[in-house]
Write a protein that holds these residues in place. Structure first.
Motif, PDB file in Angstrom:
ATOM      1  N   ASP A 321       0.825  -1.208   0.000  1.00  0.00           N
ATOM      2  CA  ASP A 321       0.000   0.000   0.000  1.00  0.00           C
ATOM      3  C   ASP A 321       0.864   1.266   0.000  1.00  0.00           C
ATOM      4  O   ASP A 321       0.333   2.383   0.011  1.00  0.00           O
ATOM      5  CB  ASP A 321      -0.936   0.013   1.205  1.00  0.00           C
ATOM      6  CG  ASP A 321      -0.210  -0.189   2.531  1.00  0.00           C
ATOM      7  OD1 ASP A 321       0.943  -0.668   2.514  1.00  0.00           O
ATOM      8  OD2 ASP A 321      -0.796   0.137   3.583  1.00  0.00           O
ATOM      9  N   VAL A 322       2.193   1.101  -0.014  1.00  0.00           N
ATOM     10  CA  VAL A 322       3.113   2.240  -0.101  1.00  0.00           C
ATOM     11  C   VAL A 322       3.681   2.286  -1.517  1.00  0.00           C
ATOM     12  O   VAL A 322       4.333   1.344  -1.970  1.00  0.00           O
ATOM     13  CB  VAL A 322       4.264   2.111   0.924  1.00  0.00           C
ATOM     14  CG1 VAL A 322       5.232   3.281   0.788  1.00  0.00           C
ATOM     15  CG2 VAL A 322       3.714   2.038   2.344  1.00  0.00           C
ATOM     16  N   ARG A 323       3.443   3.383  -2.211  1.00  0.00           N
ATOM     17  CA  ARG A 323       3.956   3.530  -3.575  1.00  0.00           C
ATOM     18  C   ARG A 323       5.423   3.927  -3.552  1.00  0.00           C
ATOM     19  O   ARG A 323       5.840   4.770  -2.745  1.00  0.00           O
ATOM     20  CB  ARG A 323       3.157   4.591  -4.348  1.00  0.00           C
ATOM     21  CG  ARG A 323       1.746   4.174  -4.670  1.00  0.00           C
ATOM     22  CD  ARG A 323       0.988   5.308  -5.350  1.00  0.00           C
ATOM     23  NE  ARG A 323       1.535   5.655  -6.647  1.00  0.00           N
ATOM     24  CZ  ARG A 323       1.121   6.673  -7.390  1.00  0.00           C
ATOM     25  NH1 ARG A 323       0.163   7.473  -6.929  1.00  0.00           N
ATOM     26  NH2 ARG A 323       1.657   6.918  -8.568  1.00  0.00           N
ATOM     27  N   LEU A 324       6.192   3.334  -4.423  1.00  0.00           N
ATOM     28  CA  LEU A 324       7.614   3.630  -4.551  1.00  0.00           C
ATOM     29  C   LEU A 324       7.842   4.264  -5.918  1.00  0.00           C
ATOM     30  O   LEU A 324       7.582   3.636  -6.953  1.00  0.00           O
ATOM     31  CB  LEU A 324       8.444   2.342  -4.439  1.00  0.00           C
ATOM     32  CG  LEU A 324       8.116   1.395  -3.272  1.00  0.00           C
ATOM     33  CD1 LEU A 324       9.005   0.153  -3.349  1.00  0.00           C
ATOM     34  CD2 LEU A 324       8.274   2.108  -1.940  1.00  0.00           C
ATOM     35  N   ILE A 325       8.340   5.512  -5.933  1.00  0.00           N
ATOM     36  CA  ILE A 325       8.552   6.229  -7.190  1.00  0.00           C
ATOM     37  C   ILE A 325      10.004   6.672  -7.295  1.00  0.00           C
ATOM     38  O   ILE A 325      10.491   7.439  -6.460  1.00  0.00           O
ATOM     39  CB  ILE A 325       7.615   7.458  -7.295  1.00  0.00           C
ATOM     40  CG1 ILE A 325       6.149   7.019  -7.236  1.00  0.00           C
ATOM     41  CG2 ILE A 325       7.894   8.225  -8.585  1.00  0.00           C
ATOM     42  CD1 ILE A 325       5.157   8.171  -7.259  1.00  0.00           C
ATOM     43  N   GLY A 326      10.688   6.187  -8.311  1.00  0.00           N
ATOM     44  CA  GLY A 326      12.067   6.574  -8.571  1.00  0.00           C
ATOM     45  C   GLY A 326      12.122   7.559  -9.724  1.00  0.00           C
ATOM     46  O   GLY A 326      11.420   7.390 -10.723  1.00  0.00           O
ATOM     47  N   VAL A 327      12.941   8.589  -9.581  1.00  0.00           N
ATOM     48  CA  VAL A 327      13.015   9.654 -10.593  1.00  0.00           C
ATOM     49  C   VAL A 327      14.420   9.696 -11.183  1.00  0.00           C
ATOM     50  O   VAL A 327      15.397   9.952 -10.475  1.00  0.00           O
ATOM     51  CB  VAL A 327      12.659  11.024  -9.990  1.00  0.00           C
ATOM     52  CG1 VAL A 327      12.600  12.082 -11.103  1.00  0.00           C
ATOM     53  CG2 VAL A 327      11.333  10.957  -9.237  1.00  0.00           C
ATOM     54  N   GLU A 328      14.521   9.443 -12.476  1.00  0.00           N
ATOM     55  CA  GLU A 328      15.803   9.438 -13.166  1.00  0.00           C
ATOM     56  C   GLU A 328      16.094  10.802 -13.785  1.00  0.00           C
ATOM     57  O   GLU A 328      15.238  11.687 -13.840  1.00  0.00           O
ATOM     58  CB  GLU A 328      15.794   8.371 -14.267  1.00  0.00           C
ATOM     59  CG  GLU A 328      15.604   6.964 -13.741  1.00  0.00           C
ATOM     60  CD  GLU A 328      15.725   5.935 -14.843  1.00  0.00           C
ATOM     61  OE1 GLU A 328      16.721   5.195 -14.853  1.00  0.00           O
ATOM     62  OE2 GLU A 328      14.820   5.879 -15.697  1.00  0.00           O
ATOM     63  N   GLY A 329      17.326  10.937 -14.272  1.00  0.00           N
ATOM     64  CA  GLY A 329      17.727  12.177 -14.912  1.00  0.00           C
ATOM     65  C   GLY A 329      17.220  12.251 -16.340  1.00  0.00           C
ATOM     66  O   GLY A 329      17.690  11.519 -17.213  1.00  0.00           O
ATOM     67  N   GLY A 330      16.259  13.140 -16.575  1.00  0.00           N
ATOM     68  CA  GLY A 330      15.680  13.281 -17.916  1.00  0.00           C
ATOM     69  C   GLY A 330      16.508  14.130 -18.850  1.00  0.00           C
ATOM     70  O   GLY A 330      16.214  14.213 -20.048  1.00  0.00           O
TER      71      GLY A 330
END
Length: 467
Positions: A321-330
């Motif tokens: 129930d915990v969302r994991l969001i990874g953000v890469e270098g665009g």
């Protein structure tokens, strides 16, 4: 299946005997390459055809259906990970793995590490409610939106999360009788943390760093030198510095310790880094319970190779129930070809000793990554994050250079906090993410590093008036 080796593309078909000899020749070429590279860093890249992925909605933040896949602790995460190295290194990695298992079960080591993290590094780090940043996004959405919290890893000694792992591994190096530590760094945060840990433990320290990164992150380089580290300039980028550090270690396996700060490479390196960084998520769980009596709803972290993201995510992998969001270098945009978005645009292959997603061309040659953040310029990513992507447990997206610059300025002006440009990528995605979340959603963003090292870059790009 296409075997990509040293710029040669060989396609293997089984429908016709015409191609059987070609397949056999390809296999012999791969075998010969493995023999050839027994005394130097392997450059073999094998690209697999990935399994079909479910269609995705245009909204990158809509939760996808997740598969039930167990995470291994043996160095394999689904089909990712492993130990693709010359035989001369296997014994050293096995010795390191054995020592790692010992210290994880050694109460005296754990007590010493806990004391060092508390009294030297300054843990635990705060979970800070960014009220003005939260109100900013609510004001743009009719007064409703998420409550945003920052995990303040930038307040660690050395200015980043890197100290968590550097201290632990330097202690292991000391236990193993090594006198000298070698490492590579991109943003300089890991190099600085390693130099400090080595100074504390009376170990020699050599840091390999790309010449262009030395120039743009010189404030960290200066501190490394003050701490007694030798900084070696390398042509190219962080991947080249990592290769040179690896070669330096291979040249003196008996006396040197290779202290990796990235969750990449052959087993047990990614597992060690993740384990020593997992203190971030463990503290976050406890602090969230104290602050609002529950868990975070969403975790957000930047992704270069994966050390800070895994540090935050790992504790919550089983909490679906915990969302994991990874953000890469665009970078300049995903369609520009100038980015560091390995999980968004890469293919599966072998690089620096493990199977993971890579940025590579049709011939298997590594594509040079680009990001305004030095710590995100790497053409690969760790095997565990690769697994979390393929299993659907974590979501990955990209923030451009401009979005990161905007986020850097916004946090400075609204909260009086200057994040590293790496951490600013995680903050940069809030512009798109916040409007999709219900009122009161608890979002934790990992502020993985301090941004004084990047102030000159921001000034030069945005012509800010320091007054």
């Amino acid at each position: 299946m296409a075997c990509k080796l040293q710029g040669t593309l060989i396609r293997c078909h089984s429908r016709s005997s015409k191609f059987i000899d070609q397949k056999e020749r390809a296999a012999s070429v791969v075998a010969q390459a493995l023999v050839t590279h027994q005394t130097k860093l392997p450059q073999l890249s094998v690209t697999y055809v990935p399994p079909p992925t479910p269609s995705m909605d245009k909204n990158p933040f809509e939760t996808a259906q997740k598969k039930e896949l167990p995470i291994s602790t043996s160095g394999k995460f689904g089909r990712f990970g492993g130990k693709f190295v010359p035989e001369t290194i296997v014994a050293c990695l096995s010795q390191l793995e054995a020592e790692f298992k010992k210290v994880m079960a050694d109460d005296a080591f754990q007590a010493e590490l806990a004391e060092a993290l508390r009294d030297y590094a300054g843990r635990e780090t705060p979970l800070y409610h960014a009220k003005r940043l939260s109100e900013y996004y609510k004001s743009r959405n009719n007064g409703t939106g998420p409550d945003i919290y920052l995990k303040r890893e930038d307040l660690n000694h050395g200015g980043s999360h890197k100290m968590n792992n550097a201290l632990a591994q330097a202690m292991i190096a000391k236990r193993m009788g090594c006198k000298s530590v070698v490492t590579a760094t991109g943003s300089g945060h890991h190099g600085l943390a390693t130099a400090a840990a080595c100074a504390k433990l009376a170990l020699e320290c050599t840091v390999f760093m790309a010449a262009k990164d030395i120039e743009r992150q010189y404030s960290n380089v200066r501190l490394m030198k003050l701490l007694g580290a030798q900084v070696e300039a390398v042509d190219g980028g962080f991947r080249d510095a990592a290769s040179d550090a690896f070669r330096c270690w291979v040249g003196d396996l008996e006396n040197k310790y290779h202290l990796t700060g990235s969750a990449v490479g052959p087993h047990p390196c990614p597992s060690m880094v993740r384990e020593f960084q997992s203190v971030i998520g463990k503290e976050t769980r406890t602090q969230a319970l104290e602050k609002w009596g529950g868990k975070p709803d969403v975790l957000v972290a930047c992704v270069g190779t994966g050390s800070n993201a895994l540090g935050l995510f790992h504790e919550f992998v089983d909490d679906e129930d915990v969302r994991l969001i990874g953000v890469e270098g665009g970078g300049l945009g995903l369609e520009s070809g100038k980015h560091s978005s390995t999980l968004s645009k890469g293919e599966v292959g072998v690089y620096h000793g493990a199977i993971s997603y890579l940025l590579q061309d049709e011939h298997g040659q590594i594509i040079h990554p680009h990001s305004i953040a030095a710590g995100m310029e790497y053409p690969g990513v760790g095997p565990e994050l690769s697994f979390l992507k393929e299993s659907g447990r974590a979501e990955f997206c990209a923030a451009t250079d401009e979005e990161a610059l905007d986020a850097y300025q916004k946090l400075c002006k609204l909260e009086g906090i200057f994040p590293s440009l790496e951490a600013a990528h995680a903050l940069g995605i809030l512009e798109k993410l916040a409007p999709t979340l219900s009122d009161g959603t608890k979002v934790v963003v990992n502020c993985s590093g301090r941004g004084d090292k990047d102030a000159a870059i921001v000034f030069n790009r945005r012509l800010l008036d320091p007054q």
